[in-house]
Design a protein around this motif. Structure first.
Motif, PDB file in Angstrom:
ATOM      1  N   ALA A  56       0.888  -1.310   0.058  1.00  0.00           N
ATOM      2  CA  ALA A  56      -0.056   0.017  -0.071  1.00  0.00           C
ATOM      3  C   ALA A  56       1.043   1.266  -0.022  1.00  0.00           C
ATOM      4  N   PRO A  57       0.276   2.396  -0.550  1.00  0.00           N
ATOM      5  CA  PRO A  57       1.058   3.594  -0.324  1.00  0.00           C
ATOM      6  C   PRO A  57       1.672   4.036   1.090  1.00  0.00           C
ATOM      7  N   ASP A  58       1.178   3.566   2.167  1.00  0.00           N
ATOM      8  CA  ASP A  58       1.834   3.909   3.390  1.00  0.00           C
ATOM      9  C   ASP A  58       2.917   3.108   3.892  1.00  0.00           C
ATOM     10  N   VAL A  59       3.485   2.267   2.645  1.00  0.00           N
ATOM     11  CA  VAL A  59       4.720   1.647   2.986  1.00  0.00           C
ATOM     12  C   VAL A  59       5.788   1.844   2.175  1.00  0.00           C
ATOM     13  N   GLU A  60       7.098   2.190   3.020  1.00  0.00           N
ATOM     14  CA  GLU A  60       8.345   2.685   2.405  1.00  0.00           C
ATOM     15  C   GLU A  60       9.142   1.123   2.276  1.00  0.00           C
ATOM     16  N   CYS A  61       9.192   0.598   1.075  1.00  0.00           N
ATOM     17  CA  CYS A  61       9.995  -0.624   0.864  1.00  0.00           C
ATOM     18  C   CYS A  61      11.436  -0.657   0.099  1.00  0.00           C
ATOM     19  N   THR A  62      12.281  -1.290   0.827  1.00  0.00           N
ATOM     20  CA  THR A  62      13.805  -1.072   0.064  1.00  0.00           C
ATOM     21  C   THR A  62      14.124  -2.723  -0.054  1.00  0.00           C
ATOM     22  N   ASN A  63      14.534  -2.897  -1.288  1.00  0.00           N
ATOM     23  CA  ASN A  63      15.075  -4.037  -1.635  1.00  0.00           C
ATOM     24  C   ASN A  63      16.757  -4.184  -1.311  1.00  0.00           C
ATOM     25  N   ALA A  64      17.005  -4.685  -0.258  1.00  0.00           N
ATOM     26  CA  ALA A  64      18.461  -4.886   0.101  1.00  0.00           C
ATOM     27  C   ALA A  64      19.078  -6.363  -0.139  1.00  0.00           C
ATOM     28  N   ALA A  65      18.335  -6.844  -1.122  1.00  0.00           N
ATOM     29  CA  ALA A  65      18.882  -8.290  -1.660  1.00  0.00           C
ATOM     30  C   ALA A  65      19.872  -8.156  -2.423  1.00  0.00           C
ATOM     31  N   ARG A  66      20.991  -8.836  -2.793  1.00  0.00           N
ATOM     32  CA  ARG A  66      22.170  -8.920  -3.549  1.00  0.00           C
ATOM     33  C   ARG A  66      22.412 -10.260  -4.194  1.00  0.00           C
ATOM     34  N   GLY A  67      22.596 -10.361  -5.465  1.00  0.00           N
ATOM     35  CA  GLY A  67      23.046 -11.479  -6.344  1.00  0.00           C
ATOM     36  C   GLY A  67      24.063 -12.114  -5.667  1.00  0.00           C
ATOM     37  N   GLY A  68      24.039 -13.523  -5.657  1.00  0.00           N
ATOM     38  CA  GLY A  68      25.238 -14.366  -5.044  1.00  0.00           C
ATOM     39  C   GLY A  68      25.494 -14.377  -3.660  1.00  0.00           C
ATOM     40  N   GLN A  69      24.205 -14.039  -3.065  1.00  0.00           N
ATOM     41  CA  GLN A  69      24.547 -14.073  -1.481  1.00  0.00           C
ATOM     42  C   GLN A  69      24.169 -15.415  -0.785  1.00  0.00           C
ATOM     43  N   SER A  70      24.815 -15.556   0.406  1.00  0.00           N
ATOM     44  CA  SER A  70      24.007 -16.592   1.182  1.00  0.00           C
ATOM     45  C   SER A  70      24.010 -15.865   2.643  1.00  0.00           C
ATOM     46  N   THR A  71      23.535 -16.893   3.303  1.00  0.00           N
ATOM     47  CA  THR A  71      23.429 -16.421   4.903  1.00  0.00           C
ATOM     48  C   THR A  71      24.514 -15.793   5.429  1.00  0.00           C
ATOM     49  N   LYS A  72      25.757 -16.648   4.911  1.00  0.00           N
ATOM     50  CA  LYS A  72      27.303 -16.440   5.460  1.00  0.00           C
ATOM     51  C   LYS A  72      27.850 -15.053   4.723  1.00  0.00           C
ATOM     52  N   SER A  73      27.641 -14.803   3.667  1.00  0.00           N
ATOM     53  CA  SER A  73      28.121 -13.934   2.799  1.00  0.00           C
ATOM     54  C   SER A  73      27.697 -12.375   2.937  1.00  0.00           C
ATOM     55  N   PHE A  74      26.234 -12.611   3.215  1.00  0.00           N
ATOM     56  CA  PHE A  74      25.561 -11.214   3.385  1.00  0.00           C
ATOM     57  C   PHE A  74      25.991 -10.470   4.691  1.00  0.00           C
ATOM     58  N   LEU A  75      26.140 -11.573   5.870  1.00  0.00           N
ATOM     59  CA  LEU A  75      26.529 -10.898   6.975  1.00  0.00           C
ATOM     60  C   LEU A  75      28.097 -10.378   7.006  1.00  0.00           C
ATOM     61  N   ASP A  76      29.088 -11.524   6.254  1.00  0.00           N
ATOM     62  CA  ASP A  76      30.398 -11.106   6.054  1.00  0.00           C
ATOM     63  C   ASP A  76      30.850  -9.729   5.472  1.00  0.00           C
ATOM     64  N   SER A  77      29.963  -9.591   4.336  1.00  0.00           N
ATOM     65  CA  SER A  77      29.989  -8.375   3.492  1.00  0.00           C
ATOM     66  C   SER A  77      29.722  -7.151   4.139  1.00  0.00           C
ATOM     67  N   GLY A  78      28.763  -6.967   5.238  1.00  0.00           N
ATOM     68  CA  GLY A  78      28.295  -5.934   5.904  1.00  0.00           C
ATOM     69  C   GLY A  78      27.079  -5.616   5.251  1.00  0.00           C
ATOM     70  N   ASN A  79      26.525  -6.299   4.306  1.00  0.00           N
ATOM     71  CA  ASN A  79      25.213  -6.195   3.859  1.00  0.00           C
ATOM     72  C   ASN A  79      23.930  -6.223   4.708  1.00  0.00           C
ATOM     73  N   TRP A  80      24.107  -7.087   5.927  1.00  0.00           N
ATOM     74  CA  TRP A  80      23.064  -7.348   6.679  1.00  0.00           C
ATOM     75  C   TRP A  80      23.082  -5.852   7.794  1.00  0.00           C
ATOM     76  N   ALA A  81      24.341  -5.458   8.105  1.00  0.00           N
ATOM     77  CA  ALA A  81      24.364  -4.124   8.797  1.00  0.00           C
ATOM     78  C   ALA A  81      23.868  -3.048   8.086  1.00  0.00           C
ATOM     79  N   LYS A  82      24.117  -2.927   6.789  1.00  0.00           N
ATOM     80  CA  LYS A  82      23.366  -1.898   6.030  1.00  0.00           C
ATOM     81  C   LYS A  82      21.894  -1.848   6.061  1.00  0.00           C
ATOM     82  N   ALA A  83      21.188  -3.247   6.014  1.00  0.00           N
ATOM     83  CA  ALA A  83      19.899  -3.327   6.007  1.00  0.00           C
ATOM     84  C   ALA A  83      19.406  -2.956   7.084  1.00  0.00           C
TER      85      ALA A  83
END
Length: 243
Positions: A56-83
């Motif tokens: 709905a219009p009252d939602v602000e959504c950001t897609n922080a997903a990244r190609g090639g990522q796993s639960t491990k690499s998403f953490l190690d790369s700092g992407n989770w902290a950015k999310a």
């Protein structure tokens, strides 16, 4: 004006002032939703962009997903902290494809140990940051057995591990693996080809049966919305009406 009249006017003015002060101040805050995951969620290759259109219009959504990522690499790369730095109210988390064996030591995890531990960390840290996590099982690969009707399956250990974590941590679970399995097998190999849901492959002659184009995302995203209506009604209240 008599003293009594003056007192009456003063009391009315005070009452009006406090009545205005008691009204809640208007706010333009929107519900913040962040999507976390791999290429099957990310823009131009997953369901994330299509899902955002269902909010709905009252939602602000950001897609922080990244190609090639796993639960491990998403953490190690700092992407989770950015999310988490986006200060979401809700965060949808889908991994599994790149956690599988053969993806390399920087990405692969074991479903019973490291994958499970990583998911629990995502849940705990999301909650600590004030966000409500939702776990999303991996979308199926569109790879068929020789009968062209039944899928070859290889993500089950990761799906089972995520379901167990969701149950133990009392987190809503969107079983996209099951819903996408039902849809793709209903279509069959020929139906999937006719639906033209495949993302552009590199090289062009290669079709991996995993990634989605815009139309493919529009086929998968409603499955997630439908599951959210069952498991996360507070978030589902901010979805557009189902067609």
């Amino acid at each position: 004006m008599s003293p009594r009249q003056f007192l009456t006017v003063l009391l009315l003015a005070c009452a009006a002032h406090f009545a205005v002060a008691a009204d809640p101040a208007p706010t333009d805050h929107k519900l913040r939703v962040v999507l976390v995951g791999d290429s099957t969620v990310a823009e131009k290759s997953g369901w994330g962009t299509a899902f955002m259109k269902l909010l709905a219009p009252d939602v602000e959504c950001t897609n922080a997903a990244r190609g090639g990522q796993s639960t491990k690499s998403f953490l190690d790369s700092g992407n989770w902290a950015k999310a988490l730095a986006l200060k979401p109210d809700w965060v949808l988390i889908q991994f599994g494809h790149n956690d599988q064996p053969g993806k390399g030591p920087n990405r692969e995890t074991d479903p019973e140990t490291t994958y499970r531990a990583n998911l629990i960390r995502y849940v705990d840290e999301a909650r600590a940051a004030g966000a409500k996590p939702v776990l999303v099982t991996s979308m199926v690969r569109r790879t068929f057995q020789p009968d062209k009707q039944h899928l070859r399956v290889d993500l089950e250990p990761y799906v089972a591990a995520m379901k167990k974590v969701a149950e133990e941590t009392k987190v809503p679970l969107v079983d996209l693996h099951a819903r996408s399995h039902e849809l793709i097998e209903k279509l069959g190999a020929s139906g999937v080809a006719e639906a033209k849901m495949e993302a552009e492959a590199k090289p062009p002659a290669t079709h991996d049966g995993t990634h989605l184009n815009e139309h493919g995302g529009e086929m998968i995203a409603p499955l997630i919305a439908g599951e959210l209506r069952k498991v996360a009604p507070d978030l589902a209240a901010h979805l557009t009406p189902a067609k």
